[in-house]
Design a protein around this motif. Sequence first.
Motif, short mmCIF file in Angstrom:
data_model
loop_
_atom_site.label_atom_id
_atom_site.label_comp_id
_atom_site.label_asym_id
_atom_site.label_seq_id
_atom_site.Cartn_x
_atom_site.Cartn_y
_atom_site.Cartn_z
N THR A 57 70.58 35.26 30.98
CA THR A 57 70.25 35.55 32.39
C THR A 57 69.10 36.57 32.46
OG1 THR A 57 71.77 37.40 32.46
CG2 THR A 57 72.68 35.24 33.05
N LYS A 104 73.28 35.24 41.45
CA LYS A 104 72.96 35.37 40.02
C LYS A 104 74.09 36.10 39.30
CE LYS A 104 68.00 36.29 40.13
NZ LYS A 104 67.05 37.41 39.96
N MET A 110 78.65 27.08 23.39
CA MET A 110 78.69 28.53 23.14
C MET A 110 79.53 29.22 24.22
SD MET A 110 77.32 30.93 21.18
CE MET A 110 75.67 30.70 20.58
N THR A 111 79.20 28.97 25.50
CA THR A 111 79.83 29.69 26.61
C THR A 111 81.28 29.26 26.81
OG1 THR A 111 77.66 29.62 27.65
CG2 THR A 111 79.48 30.29 29.05
N ARG A 113 85.63 40.63 34.62
CA ARG A 113 84.92 40.16 33.41
C ARG A 113 84.49 41.33 32.56
NH1 ARG A 113 83.82 34.82 33.47
NH2 ARG A 113 82.14 34.62 31.97
N ALA A 154 77.16 31.33 35.61
CA ALA A 154 77.25 29.87 35.80
C ALA A 154 78.38 29.49 36.75
CB ALA A 154 77.44 29.19 34.45
N SER A 200 77.47 35.88 28.58
CA SER A 200 76.37 36.67 28.01
C SER A 200 76.77 37.31 26.68
CB SER A 200 75.95 37.76 28.98
OG SER A 200 75.60 37.19 30.22
N TYR A 205 80.72 25.12 30.99
CA TYR A 205 79.30 25.15 31.41
C TYR A 205 78.39 24.63 30.29
CZ TYR A 205 81.61 28.63 34.36
OH TYR A 205 82.50 29.28 35.18
N PHE A 250 75.81 21.69 22.91
CA PHE A 250 75.72 22.97 22.20
C PHE A 250 76.75 23.89 22.87
CE2 PHE A 250 73.98 27.26 21.74
CZ PHE A 250 73.62 27.29 20.40
C1 LIG Z 1 72.30 24.61 34.06
C2 LIG Z 1 73.06 25.34 33.00
C3 LIG Z 1 73.09 24.85 31.69
C4 LIG Z 1 73.84 25.52 30.70
N1 LIG Z 1 73.94 24.96 29.46
C5 LIG Z 1 74.76 25.51 28.54
C6 LIG Z 1 75.00 24.87 27.28
O1 LIG Z 1 74.50 23.75 27.04
N2 LIG Z 1 75.80 25.48 26.39
C7 LIG Z 1 76.41 26.68 26.63
O2 LIG Z 1 77.12 27.17 25.76
N3 LIG Z 1 76.21 27.32 27.83
C8 LIG Z 1 75.42 26.76 28.78
N4 LIG Z 1 75.26 27.36 30.00
C9 LIG Z 1 75.96 28.62 30.30
C10 LIG Z 1 75.04 29.83 30.18
O3 LIG Z 1 74.67 30.02 28.86
C11 LIG Z 1 75.81 31.05 30.77
O4 LIG Z 1 75.93 30.83 32.14
C12 LIG Z 1 75.09 32.36 30.50
O5 LIG Z 1 75.16 32.70 29.17
C13 LIG Z 1 75.71 33.51 31.33
O6 LIG Z 1 77.07 33.60 31.10
P1 LIG Z 1 78.10 33.63 32.33
O7 LIG Z 1 77.76 32.51 33.25
O8 LIG Z 1 79.46 33.67 31.77
O9 LIG Z 1 77.79 34.97 33.09
P2 LIG Z 1 78.25 36.45 32.66
O10 LIG Z 1 77.92 36.71 31.25
O11 LIG Z 1 79.65 36.67 33.10
O12 LIG Z 1 77.29 37.31 33.56
C14 LIG Z 1 77.54 37.50 34.94
C15 LIG Z 1 76.44 38.39 35.48
O13 LIG Z 1 76.49 39.66 34.83
C16 LIG Z 1 75.22 39.96 34.28
N5 LIG Z 1 75.40 40.68 33.01
C17 LIG Z 1 76.07 40.26 31.92
N6 LIG Z 1 75.99 41.18 30.95
C18 LIG Z 1 75.26 42.21 31.43
C19 LIG Z 1 74.81 43.46 30.92
N7 LIG Z 1 75.13 43.85 29.69
N8 LIG Z 1 74.07 44.26 31.72
C20 LIG Z 1 73.74 43.87 32.97
N9 LIG Z 1 74.13 42.71 33.51
C21 LIG Z 1 74.87 41.89 32.76
C22 LIG Z 1 74.53 38.65 34.07
O14 LIG Z 1 73.12 38.81 34.12
C23 LIG Z 1 75.05 37.83 35.25
O15 LIG Z 1 74.24 38.06 36.36
C24 LIG Z 1 74.53 26.71 31.02
C25 LIG Z 1 74.49 27.21 32.33
C26 LIG Z 1 73.79 26.54 33.32
C27 LIG Z 1 73.82 27.05 34.72
#
Ligand SMILES: Cc1cc2nc3c(=O)[nH]c(=O)nc-3n(C[C@H](O)[C@H](O)[C@H](O)COP(=O)(O)OP(=O)(O)OC[C@H]3O[C@@H](n4cnc5c(N)ncnc54)[C@H](O)[C@@H]3O)c2cc1C
Lengths: 190, 359
Positions: free
Chosen positions: B344, A155, B122-123, A98, A159, B129, B150, B120
């Motif tokens: 996060t 974490k 976005m992801t 990623r 997600a 992130s 998600y 909504f």
């Molecule tokens: C219950 C739930 C509801 C949700 N609802 C929605 C919704 O309605 N709409 C929507 O669009 N999304 C939704 N999401 C998704 C959520 O917004 C994403 O899970 C979140 O933005 C994190 O993205 P990712 O899961 O791709 O993790 P990633 O961005 O891949 O991150 C993976 C890990 O790397 C860490 N990380 C990332 N960047 C950095 C950095 N620069 N420095 C240090 N660490 C870093 C993060 O903290 C995390 O631990 C939902 C998720 C859940 C679990």
Amino acid sequence: MRHTIAECERAGHEHGLSVGLAMALAGAETAQAPGRVAAWPTSGIPSGATVVREERGVSFVRTEAGPADPEIAARLAAVRLGLTRRLAERVVEHLSARKVGGEPTIGKQLVQGALADAHVATEAARRTLTVAGDCPEAVADVHHCLTTVDWELAKLLGASGFVSVDSSGTGAMFEVHLSRLTAHCWIGAA
Amino acid sequence: MNTVDELQGLSAELATSLRPHALAVDAGEVPEIPALDIIRDIATPPDFRTSDLPKCAQLYTETCLARTAANIELSRGDAGVLNICRAPSLAGLAVDALGSAEQQEAFYRVLADERPWTFFGMTEPSVGSDATAMQTRLDKDFRLHGGKRYVANAERGGIGVVFARTGPTPLSIRAVIVRNPSPGYSGRALTMFGLRGAALGEMTFDGIEIPRTCLLGAHLPASRRGLWGAARTFNIMRLQIGAQALGVALAIADYVHQLRPQWKPLMATRLEAARELLLDCAHDVDNNPDDRRAPSIGKLHATHLAVETARWAEAALTPGGLLEHPLLEKWCRDVHAFEFMDGTSNIQRLTIGTGHDDN
Ligand SMILES: Cc1cc2nc3c(=O)[nH]c(=O)nc-3n(C[C@H](O)[C@H](O)[C@H](O)COP(=O)(O)OP(=O)(O)OC[C@H]3O[C@@H](n4cnc5c(N)ncnc54)[C@H](O)[C@@H]3O)c2cc1C
């Protein structure tokens, strides 16, 4: 004991919770659980047992509360240690693929710090089991530490760890929670 | 008693109607609960409400403080059930921030007439992130291509906001209103570990035709038409998520203290202090909507404390006791959801840490 601990950790790491649990419970009976529910490998549940819940090869069965057995709890902690290492490997694989801000997420300092902390905690936990595997408080402490480390690692999966996309992509939280519930059945009361 | 206290009291009252459905919602049911219709109306801007509400309810959409105070108490009933509410939620906040008066009118008209769930988007599967790297795109013919994952209500939602790129730069990321069903839209639910009422899923856009009137932000300056224009929205939502985390933690503490009244009472104090912190942060956001640190501080602390509360509860039980208390076991899963919603912990840390020099 040191050898058994190592075997249990290997079973957890290579084969997962259900196989590891069978090894940790070898020769034991459900009545040795300190509470009214025992976690048991589904493949070997005693006939006539009342199953409260079944998940991924682990069954929770009703039993009479017995005295806590620190050796079972220690062997199970070793199994969980193997599961935690497996989770850490999954995180490294996931975050190596990623990117964030155009760079691999695995290279971010906060991520590396979390992985380092998890590694140190598991190394320390293993030594605790080696020197104090017969001490209930020490073993309970290892279990609590592993529950914390598992969450810190989960974490990092974002997600993807919180949902199952299909049967091949089971979210890590399902396994982490099962490991925690299983432990809860075999650790004595606080 | 001031109006925020009154709203807090009203929320606590409504919360008692949510609790009885907690385990059913966790098992995948979607019951019709009259209290959710009231909550939906409270969460709708006053001009678009469909019923008369007590005066204190007006405040919910007007201040972050009221929204935060209410969400703590509602989630103390059950956050999973709260999440099946057909409220405008984040989509509504985005339409409020980026939509013209006509777009707001059209969006809330659909909500009033059809009572849909909102989404909504976005992801994406490979982008979370770092939203600026999203791949979903809106082409020059106003067709939407790509997919999101998600996303709450992705399958059952009837209307929502989806972010997509119209060019290579972050400023070219824009928001559009999308309807489901639409030719080219497909949604699929995912199996969730906890907070199952949120109904996460994935959505695929196979060249959906977007009416030009559904592109948000055209009336705003270029810098505020897309992601940055929605930044204030995220600040408010971040505290709402923190409030929900704290609400679940309070529910857990209430439950444990019923079972073991003397069990480590310090936790109750820590939770009340966390409420104070969240409300202070919300007050800061009301005074300075662009302040990104305050919501991050509130959310980071509340989500962390909620997970800790679940461990505190587990230790209070007899061995294996989590299997004998299904509601507690469910909350011990639910508390983990908030970590990922609206940024996060690491993202909150970076916001708090890098903003250090500003203060
Ligand atoms: C219950 C739930 C509801 C949700 N609802 C929605 C919704 O309605 N709409 C929507 O669009 N999304 C939704 N999401 C998704 C959520 O917004 C994403 O899970 C979140 O933005 C994190 O993205 P990712 O899961 O791709 O993790 P990633 O961005 O891949 O991150 C993976 C890990 O790397 C860490 N990380 C990332 N960047 C950095 C950095 N620069 N420095 C240090 N660490 C870093 C993060 O903290 C995390 O631990 C939902 C998720 C859940 C679990």
